[in-house]
Write an enzyme that holds these catalytic residues in place. Structure first.
Site, short mmCIF file in Angstrom:
data_model
loop_
_atom_site.label_atom_id
_atom_site.label_comp_id
_atom_site.label_asym_id
_atom_site.label_seq_id
_atom_site.Cartn_x
_atom_site.Cartn_y
_atom_site.Cartn_z
N GLU A 64 8.84 1.66 6.34
CA GLU A 64 8.45 2.49 7.48
C GLU A 64 8.17 3.94 7.06
O GLU A 64 7.33 4.61 7.67
CB GLU A 64 9.56 2.48 8.53
CG GLU A 64 9.69 1.17 9.29
CD GLU A 64 8.67 1.06 10.42
OE1 GLU A 64 8.18 2.11 10.87
OE2 GLU A 64 8.38 -0.08 10.83
N ASP B 75 2.08 -3.51 9.41
CA ASP B 75 3.49 -3.39 9.02
C ASP B 75 4.40 -3.55 10.23
O ASP B 75 5.43 -4.24 10.20
CB ASP B 75 3.77 -2.02 8.38
CG ASP B 75 3.24 -1.90 6.96
OD1 ASP B 75 2.76 -2.91 6.41
OD2 ASP B 75 3.31 -0.78 6.41
N GLU B 76 4.02 -2.88 11.33
CA GLU B 76 4.85 -2.92 12.53
C GLU B 76 4.96 -4.35 13.08
O GLU B 76 6.03 -4.77 13.55
CB GLU B 76 4.28 -1.99 13.61
CG GLU B 76 4.08 -0.54 13.19
CD GLU B 76 5.38 0.22 12.96
OE1 GLU B 76 6.46 -0.39 13.00
OE2 GLU B 76 5.31 1.45 12.78
N THR C 236 5.01 -0.14 18.82
CA THR C 236 4.35 0.70 17.82
C THR C 236 3.13 0.00 17.23
O THR C 236 2.14 0.65 16.88
CB THR C 236 5.32 1.13 16.70
OG1 THR C 236 5.99 -0.02 16.18
CG2 THR C 236 6.34 2.11 17.21
N HIS D 9 7.40 -6.35 11.01
CA HIS D 9 8.78 -5.97 11.33
C HIS D 9 9.20 -6.50 12.70
O HIS D 9 10.35 -6.90 12.90
CB HIS D 9 8.91 -4.44 11.28
CG HIS D 9 8.62 -3.87 9.93
ND1 HIS D 9 8.32 -2.54 9.73
CD2 HIS D 9 8.59 -4.45 8.71
CE1 HIS D 9 8.11 -2.33 8.44
NE2 HIS D 9 8.26 -3.47 7.80
N GLU E 291 7.19 8.56 13.77
CA GLU E 291 7.42 7.92 12.47
C GLU E 291 8.23 8.81 11.54
O GLU E 291 9.06 8.33 10.76
CB GLU E 291 6.08 7.57 11.81
CG GLU E 291 5.23 6.57 12.56
CD GLU E 291 5.71 5.14 12.42
OE1 GLU E 291 6.71 4.90 11.72
OE2 GLU E 291 5.09 4.25 13.04
N HIS F 279 4.60 5.34 6.69
CA HIS F 279 3.76 5.60 7.86
C HIS F 279 3.71 7.09 8.19
O HIS F 279 2.64 7.66 8.38
CB HIS F 279 4.28 4.82 9.08
CG HIS F 279 4.35 3.34 8.86
ND1 HIS F 279 5.02 2.50 9.71
CD2 HIS F 279 3.84 2.56 7.87
CE1 HIS F 279 4.90 1.25 9.26
NE2 HIS F 279 4.20 1.27 8.15
N GLU G 192 9.15 -2.38 17.80
CA GLU G 192 8.18 -2.64 16.72
C GLU G 192 6.86 -3.15 17.30
O GLU G 192 5.78 -2.82 16.80
CB GLU G 192 8.75 -3.64 15.72
CG GLU G 192 9.94 -3.15 14.92
CD GLU G 192 9.55 -2.20 13.78
OE1 GLU G 192 8.40 -1.73 13.74
OE2 GLU G 192 10.43 -1.93 12.94
N TRP H 32 0.84 -1.21 0.00
CA TRP H 32 0.00 0.00 0.00
C TRP H 32 0.87 1.25 0.00
O TRP H 32 2.00 1.25 0.46
CB TRP H 32 -0.95 0.01 1.20
CG TRP H 32 -0.27 0.11 2.54
CD1 TRP H 32 0.17 -0.92 3.33
CD2 TRP H 32 0.06 1.31 3.26
NE1 TRP H 32 0.74 -0.43 4.49
CE2 TRP H 32 0.68 0.94 4.47
CE3 TRP H 32 -0.13 2.67 3.00
CZ2 TRP H 32 1.12 1.86 5.42
CZ3 TRP H 32 0.31 3.60 3.96
CH2 TRP H 32 0.93 3.19 5.14
#
Length: 331
Positions: free
Chosen positions: A113, A198-199, A169, A202, A76, A116, A166, A33
Protein backbone atom coordinates in the site's frame (compact mmCIF):
# COMPACT_ATOMS: atom_id res chain seq x y z
CA UNK A 1 -15.51 -18.56 27.31
CA UNK A 2 -15.14 -14.80 26.85
CA UNK A 3 -15.72 -13.47 23.33
CA UNK A 4 -12.21 -12.01 23.31
CA UNK A 5 -10.70 -15.44 23.97
CA UNK A 6 -12.85 -17.06 21.26
CA UNK A 7 -11.72 -14.47 18.73
CA UNK A 8 -8.09 -15.05 19.69
CA UNK A 9 -8.54 -18.80 19.24
CA UNK A 10 -10.11 -18.25 15.81
CA UNK A 11 -7.26 -15.95 14.76
CA UNK A 12 -4.73 -18.54 15.91
CA UNK A 13 -6.63 -21.25 14.02
CA UNK A 14 -6.68 -19.21 10.79
CA UNK A 15 -3.03 -18.21 11.15
CA UNK A 16 -1.86 -21.61 9.94
CA UNK A 17 -2.96 -20.62 6.41
CA UNK A 18 -1.61 -17.06 6.39
CA UNK A 19 1.53 -17.91 4.40
CA UNK A 20 -0.49 -19.44 1.56
CA UNK A 21 -2.88 -16.46 1.66
CA UNK A 22 0.06 -14.06 1.37
CA UNK A 23 1.30 -16.00 -1.65
CA UNK A 24 -2.21 -15.80 -3.11
CA UNK A 25 -2.91 -12.10 -2.55
CA UNK A 26 0.42 -10.28 -2.21
CA UNK A 27 3.06 -9.99 -4.93
CA UNK A 28 6.84 -10.54 -4.59
CA UNK A 29 8.71 -7.27 -4.08
CA UNK A 30 11.08 -8.09 -6.94
CA UNK A 31 8.17 -8.39 -9.38
CA UNK A 32 5.65 -5.75 -8.32
CA UNK A 33 5.54 -2.27 -9.88
CA UNK A 34 7.32 0.64 -8.21
CA UNK A 35 6.54 4.39 -8.35
CA UNK A 36 9.49 5.06 -10.67
CA UNK A 37 7.80 2.91 -13.33
CA UNK A 38 5.26 5.73 -13.80
CA UNK A 39 7.39 8.83 -13.23
CA UNK A 40 10.03 10.74 -15.22
CA UNK A 41 13.50 9.24 -14.82
CA UNK A 42 15.77 11.83 -13.20
CA UNK A 43 18.84 10.00 -14.55
CA UNK A 44 17.86 10.61 -18.16
CA UNK A 45 18.33 13.68 -20.34
CA UNK A 46 14.58 13.62 -21.09
CA UNK A 47 13.67 14.25 -17.42
CA UNK A 48 12.63 17.89 -17.80
CA UNK A 49 10.80 17.25 -21.07
CA UNK A 50 8.75 14.56 -19.37
CA UNK A 51 7.90 16.92 -16.50
CA UNK A 52 6.80 19.55 -18.99
CA UNK A 53 4.54 16.99 -20.67
CA UNK A 54 2.95 16.10 -17.30
CA UNK A 55 2.30 19.77 -16.59
CA UNK A 56 0.78 20.40 -20.02
CA UNK A 57 -1.55 17.41 -19.69
CA UNK A 58 -2.46 18.48 -16.15
CA UNK A 59 -3.95 21.70 -17.48
CA UNK A 60 -6.66 19.70 -19.25
CA UNK A 61 -8.04 18.20 -16.03
CA UNK A 62 -10.67 20.16 -14.04
CA UNK A 63 -10.34 21.59 -10.54
CA UNK A 64 -12.61 19.01 -8.87
CA UNK A 65 -10.52 16.21 -10.34
CA UNK A 66 -7.39 17.53 -8.63
CA UNK A 67 -9.20 17.89 -5.31
CA UNK A 68 -10.19 14.22 -5.46
CA UNK A 69 -6.73 13.09 -6.53
CA UNK A 70 -5.17 15.07 -3.67
CA UNK A 71 -7.67 13.63 -1.16
CA UNK A 72 -6.98 10.10 -2.42
CA UNK A 73 -3.24 10.69 -2.11
CA UNK A 74 -3.50 12.09 1.42
CA UNK A 75 -5.63 9.10 2.42
CA UNK A 76 -2.94 6.76 1.07
CA UNK A 77 -0.16 8.73 2.76
CA UNK A 78 -1.79 8.26 6.17
CA UNK A 79 -0.70 4.61 6.05
CA UNK A 80 1.25 4.76 9.36
CA UNK A 81 -2.10 5.24 11.13
CA UNK A 82 -3.63 2.17 9.48
CA UNK A 83 -0.62 -0.06 10.14
CA UNK A 84 -0.41 0.92 13.81
CA UNK A 85 -4.16 0.29 14.19
CA UNK A 86 -4.03 -3.17 12.61
CA UNK A 87 -1.00 -4.14 14.70
CA UNK A 88 -3.20 -3.68 17.78
CA UNK A 89 -5.92 -6.07 16.56
CA UNK A 90 -6.53 -9.10 18.77
CA UNK A 91 -4.46 -12.01 17.46
CA UNK A 92 -1.84 -9.84 15.73
CA UNK A 93 1.50 -10.07 17.52
CA UNK A 94 4.61 -8.33 16.24
CA UNK A 95 6.76 -9.02 19.32
CA UNK A 96 6.69 -12.67 20.41
CA UNK A 97 9.21 -14.80 18.50
CA UNK A 98 9.78 -12.00 16.02
CA UNK A 99 6.08 -11.64 15.23
CA UNK A 100 3.37 -14.07 14.16
CA UNK A 101 1.82 -14.71 10.76
CA UNK A 102 -0.78 -11.97 11.15
CA UNK A 103 1.82 -9.29 11.89
CA UNK A 104 3.76 -10.50 8.86
CA UNK A 105 0.60 -10.01 6.77
CA UNK A 106 0.09 -6.47 8.11
CA UNK A 107 3.71 -5.50 7.34
CA UNK A 108 3.66 -6.90 3.81
CA UNK A 109 0.23 -5.40 3.10
CA UNK A 110 1.53 -2.04 4.36
CA UNK A 111 4.58 -2.30 2.12
CA UNK A 112 2.37 -2.80 -0.93
CA UNK A 113 0.00 0.00 0.00
CA UNK A 114 2.88 2.39 0.71
CA UNK A 115 3.71 2.61 -3.00
CA UNK A 116 0.33 4.22 -3.72
CA UNK A 117 0.95 7.35 -1.68
CA UNK A 118 4.52 7.56 -2.94
CA UNK A 119 3.65 7.60 -6.63
CA UNK A 120 0.64 9.92 -6.24
CA UNK A 121 2.64 12.34 -4.09
CA UNK A 122 5.45 12.61 -6.62
CA UNK A 123 3.05 12.97 -9.53
CA UNK A 124 1.15 15.76 -7.81
CA UNK A 125 4.41 17.53 -7.00
CA UNK A 126 5.44 17.42 -10.66
CA UNK A 127 2.01 18.41 -12.02
CA UNK A 128 2.27 22.09 -11.14
CA UNK A 129 -1.45 22.14 -10.30
CA UNK A 130 -1.35 21.83 -6.50
CA UNK A 131 -0.02 23.56 -3.41
CA UNK A 132 2.26 20.87 -1.96
CA UNK A 133 2.96 22.75 1.26
CA UNK A 134 -0.74 22.79 2.13
CA UNK A 135 -1.10 19.16 1.12
CA UNK A 136 1.83 18.21 3.33
CA UNK A 137 0.28 20.01 6.29
CA UNK A 138 -3.03 18.20 5.77
CA UNK A 139 -1.21 14.86 5.54
CA UNK A 140 0.69 15.50 8.75
CA UNK A 141 -2.51 16.54 10.51
CA UNK A 142 -4.30 13.40 9.35
CA UNK A 143 -1.53 11.14 10.66
CA UNK A 144 -1.22 13.10 13.91
CA UNK A 145 -4.98 13.12 14.49
CA UNK A 146 -5.23 9.39 13.87
CA UNK A 147 -8.64 7.80 13.49
CA UNK A 148 -11.23 5.72 15.25
CA UNK A 149 -13.11 3.40 12.93
CA UNK A 150 -15.28 1.94 15.67
CA UNK A 151 -13.76 -1.55 15.54
CA UNK A 152 -11.75 -1.52 18.79
CA UNK A 153 -9.28 -4.45 18.67
CA UNK A 154 -11.90 -6.91 17.38
CA UNK A 155 -10.51 -8.78 14.34
CA UNK A 156 -13.99 -9.62 13.04
CA UNK A 157 -15.03 -5.96 12.91
CA UNK A 158 -11.67 -4.89 11.52
CA UNK A 159 -11.85 -7.41 8.67
CA UNK A 160 -15.37 -6.22 7.78
CA UNK A 161 -13.97 -2.70 7.69
CA UNK A 162 -10.97 -3.56 5.50
CA UNK A 163 -13.09 -5.69 3.15
CA UNK A 164 -15.39 -2.71 2.66
CA UNK A 165 -12.72 -0.04 2.52
CA UNK A 166 -10.43 -1.78 0.04
CA UNK A 167 -13.33 -2.09 -2.39
CA UNK A 168 -14.18 1.60 -1.86
CA UNK A 169 -10.62 2.64 -2.69
CA UNK A 170 -10.68 0.40 -5.76
CA UNK A 171 -13.77 2.24 -6.99
CA UNK A 172 -12.26 5.66 -6.33
CA UNK A 173 -8.91 5.01 -8.03
CA UNK A 174 -10.58 3.21 -10.92
CA UNK A 175 -12.96 6.11 -11.59
CA UNK A 176 -10.11 8.64 -11.37
CA UNK A 177 -8.22 6.53 -13.92
CA UNK A 178 -11.18 6.67 -16.33
CA UNK A 179 -11.47 10.47 -16.02
CA UNK A 180 -7.73 10.88 -16.64
CA UNK A 181 -7.79 8.65 -19.72
CA UNK A 182 -10.86 10.44 -21.08
CA UNK A 183 -8.98 13.74 -20.84
CA UNK A 184 -6.08 12.26 -22.82
CA UNK A 185 -3.76 11.68 -19.85
CA UNK A 186 -3.05 8.00 -20.50
CA UNK A 187 -0.04 7.80 -18.18
CA UNK A 188 -1.97 9.08 -15.15
CA UNK A 189 -4.88 6.85 -16.09
CA UNK A 190 -2.63 3.78 -16.20
CA UNK A 191 -1.05 4.71 -12.87
CA UNK A 192 -4.39 5.04 -11.08
CA UNK A 193 -5.69 1.90 -12.78
CA UNK A 194 -2.84 -0.22 -11.47
CA UNK A 195 -3.29 1.22 -7.98
CA UNK A 196 -6.94 0.18 -8.15
CA UNK A 197 -5.81 -3.33 -9.09
CA UNK A 198 -3.81 -3.55 -5.87
CA UNK A 199 -6.84 -2.42 -3.89
CA UNK A 200 -9.01 -5.10 -5.48
CA UNK A 201 -6.50 -7.83 -4.61
CA UNK A 202 -6.44 -6.63 -1.02
CA UNK A 203 -10.25 -6.51 -0.94
CA UNK A 204 -10.38 -10.16 -1.98
CA UNK A 205 -7.86 -11.06 0.74
CA UNK A 206 -9.76 -9.45 3.60
CA UNK A 207 -13.03 -10.81 2.24
CA UNK A 208 -11.58 -14.30 2.34
CA UNK A 209 -10.52 -13.76 5.96
CA UNK A 210 -14.16 -13.00 6.76
CA UNK A 211 -15.38 -16.02 4.78
CA UNK A 212 -13.12 -18.26 6.81
CA UNK A 213 -14.34 -16.78 10.09
CA UNK A 214 -17.95 -17.31 9.04
CA UNK A 215 -17.18 -21.04 8.71
CA UNK A 216 -15.84 -21.43 12.26
CA UNK A 217 -17.71 -18.73 14.24
CA UNK A 218 -20.78 -17.79 12.15
CA UNK A 219 -22.95 -16.11 14.79
CA UNK A 220 -20.27 -13.78 16.15
CA UNK A 221 -19.09 -12.94 12.63
CA UNK A 222 -22.66 -12.08 11.66
CA UNK A 223 -23.04 -9.87 14.71
CA UNK A 224 -19.78 -8.09 13.91
CA UNK A 225 -20.94 -7.46 10.32
CA UNK A 226 -24.26 -6.16 11.64
CA UNK A 227 -22.50 -3.89 14.16
CA UNK A 228 -20.24 -2.31 11.52
CA UNK A 229 -23.05 -1.64 9.07
CA UNK A 230 -25.45 -0.33 11.69
CA UNK A 231 -22.91 2.24 12.89
CA UNK A 232 -21.83 2.84 9.23
CA UNK A 233 -18.36 2.50 7.78
CA UNK A 234 -16.22 5.50 8.66
CA UNK A 235 -13.93 6.61 5.86
CA UNK A 236 -10.20 6.55 6.72
CA UNK A 237 -9.89 10.29 6.01
CA UNK A 238 -12.89 11.32 8.13
CA UNK A 239 -10.61 13.54 10.27
CA UNK A 240 -9.38 15.42 7.18
CA UNK A 241 -8.58 19.09 7.79
CA UNK A 242 -6.72 21.92 6.09
CA UNK A 243 -4.12 24.03 7.85
CA UNK A 244 -5.56 26.38 10.47
CA UNK A 245 -8.89 24.54 10.63
CA UNK A 246 -10.47 22.18 13.15
CA UNK A 247 -10.30 18.43 12.89
CA UNK A 248 -12.61 16.82 10.30
CA UNK A 249 -13.69 20.14 8.73
CA UNK A 250 -12.44 19.28 5.21
CA UNK A 251 -13.90 15.80 4.88
CA UNK A 252 -17.47 16.72 3.97
CA UNK A 253 -16.35 19.07 1.19
CA UNK A 254 -13.91 16.46 -0.11
CA UNK A 255 -16.69 13.87 -0.07
CA UNK A 256 -19.04 16.28 -1.87
CA UNK A 257 -16.41 16.82 -4.56
CA UNK A 258 -15.94 13.07 -5.07
CA UNK A 259 -19.71 12.64 -5.38
CA UNK A 260 -20.08 15.62 -7.72
CA UNK A 261 -17.70 14.12 -10.30
CA UNK A 262 -18.91 10.56 -9.73
CA UNK A 263 -15.70 9.14 -8.25
CA UNK A 264 -17.30 7.78 -5.08
CA UNK A 265 -20.97 8.24 -4.25
CA UNK A 266 -23.52 7.27 -1.63
CA UNK A 267 -24.85 4.72 -4.11
CA UNK A 268 -21.39 3.15 -4.30
CA UNK A 269 -21.50 2.73 -0.52
CA UNK A 270 -24.71 0.70 -0.76
CA UNK A 271 -23.39 -1.25 -3.77
CA UNK A 272 -20.39 -2.33 -1.70
CA UNK A 273 -22.64 -3.46 1.14
CA UNK A 274 -24.68 -5.55 -1.31
CA UNK A 275 -21.53 -7.04 -2.82
CA UNK A 276 -20.30 -8.12 0.63
CA UNK A 277 -23.69 -9.66 1.47
CA UNK A 278 -23.55 -11.59 -1.82
CA UNK A 279 -19.87 -12.50 -1.52
CA UNK A 280 -20.27 -13.94 1.97
CA UNK A 281 -23.64 -15.53 1.08
CA UNK A 282 -25.03 -14.57 4.44
CA UNK A 283 -28.49 -15.76 3.42
CA UNK A 284 -27.12 -19.35 3.33
CA UNK A 285 -25.22 -19.39 6.61
CA UNK A 286 -26.54 -21.92 9.10
CA UNK A 287 -26.28 -22.64 12.85
CA UNK A 288 -26.88 -19.05 13.89
CA UNK A 289 -28.09 -17.96 17.31
CA UNK A 290 -31.41 -16.12 17.55
CA UNK A 291 -29.53 -12.83 17.93
CA UNK A 292 -27.42 -13.55 14.85
CA UNK A 293 -30.55 -14.48 12.87
CA UNK A 294 -32.02 -11.06 13.69
CA UNK A 295 -28.73 -9.45 12.64
CA UNK A 296 -28.88 -11.27 9.31
CA UNK A 297 -32.46 -10.14 8.71
CA UNK A 298 -31.39 -6.55 9.34
CA UNK A 299 -28.46 -6.85 6.92
CA UNK A 300 -30.53 -8.45 4.17
CA UNK A 301 -33.05 -5.59 4.26
CA UNK A 302 -30.52 -2.80 4.70
CA UNK A 303 -29.42 -2.20 1.07
CA UNK A 304 -32.95 -1.50 -0.19
CA UNK A 305 -33.53 0.97 2.62
CA UNK A 306 -30.19 2.67 2.02
CA UNK A 307 -30.76 2.93 -1.74
CA UNK A 308 -33.94 4.88 -1.03
CA UNK A 309 -32.05 7.23 1.27
CA UNK A 310 -29.17 7.72 -1.18
CA UNK A 311 -31.59 8.88 -3.86
CA UNK A 312 -32.56 11.84 -1.67
CA UNK A 313 -29.04 13.13 -1.08
CA UNK A 314 -28.37 16.49 -2.74
CA UNK A 315 -24.78 17.47 -3.53
CA UNK A 316 -23.77 21.16 -3.76
CA UNK A 317 -23.17 22.18 -7.36
CA UNK A 318 -20.47 24.73 -6.58
CA UNK A 319 -16.90 23.69 -5.87
CA UNK A 320 -15.39 24.43 -2.49
CA UNK A 321 -12.07 26.27 -2.67
CA UNK A 322 -9.46 24.07 -1.03
CA UNK A 323 -6.02 25.38 -0.13
CA UNK A 324 -4.55 22.29 -1.78
CA UNK A 325 -5.44 23.12 -5.38
CA UNK A 326 -4.91 26.26 -7.42
CA UNK A 327 -8.14 27.57 -8.99
CA UNK A 328 -8.57 26.59 -12.62
CA UNK A 329 -7.17 29.19 -15.02
CA UNK A 330 -9.86 30.44 -17.37
CA UNK A 331 -8.96 30.25 -21.05
Amino acid sequence: MALKNVRLEVMQFLEKDISSLMDKYLLPIENIWQPTDFLPNSEKDTFFEEIKEIQELSKELPYDFWVVLVGDMITEEALPTYESWLMEVEGVDQVKNGGNGWSKWVKHWTAEENRHGDVLNKYLYLSGRVNMKEIEKTTQYLIADGFDIGTDRDPYKNFVYTSFQELATYISHNRVAKIARKSGNKALGKMCQIISGDEMRHHHAYSEFVERIFKVDPSEMMLAFHYMMKQKITMPAHFLRESGNAISTAFEEFSNTAQRIGVYTSTDYVDILQKLIDRWEIDKITNLTDEAEKARDYLMKLPARMYRLSDRIKIPENSYQFKWVQPAVSK
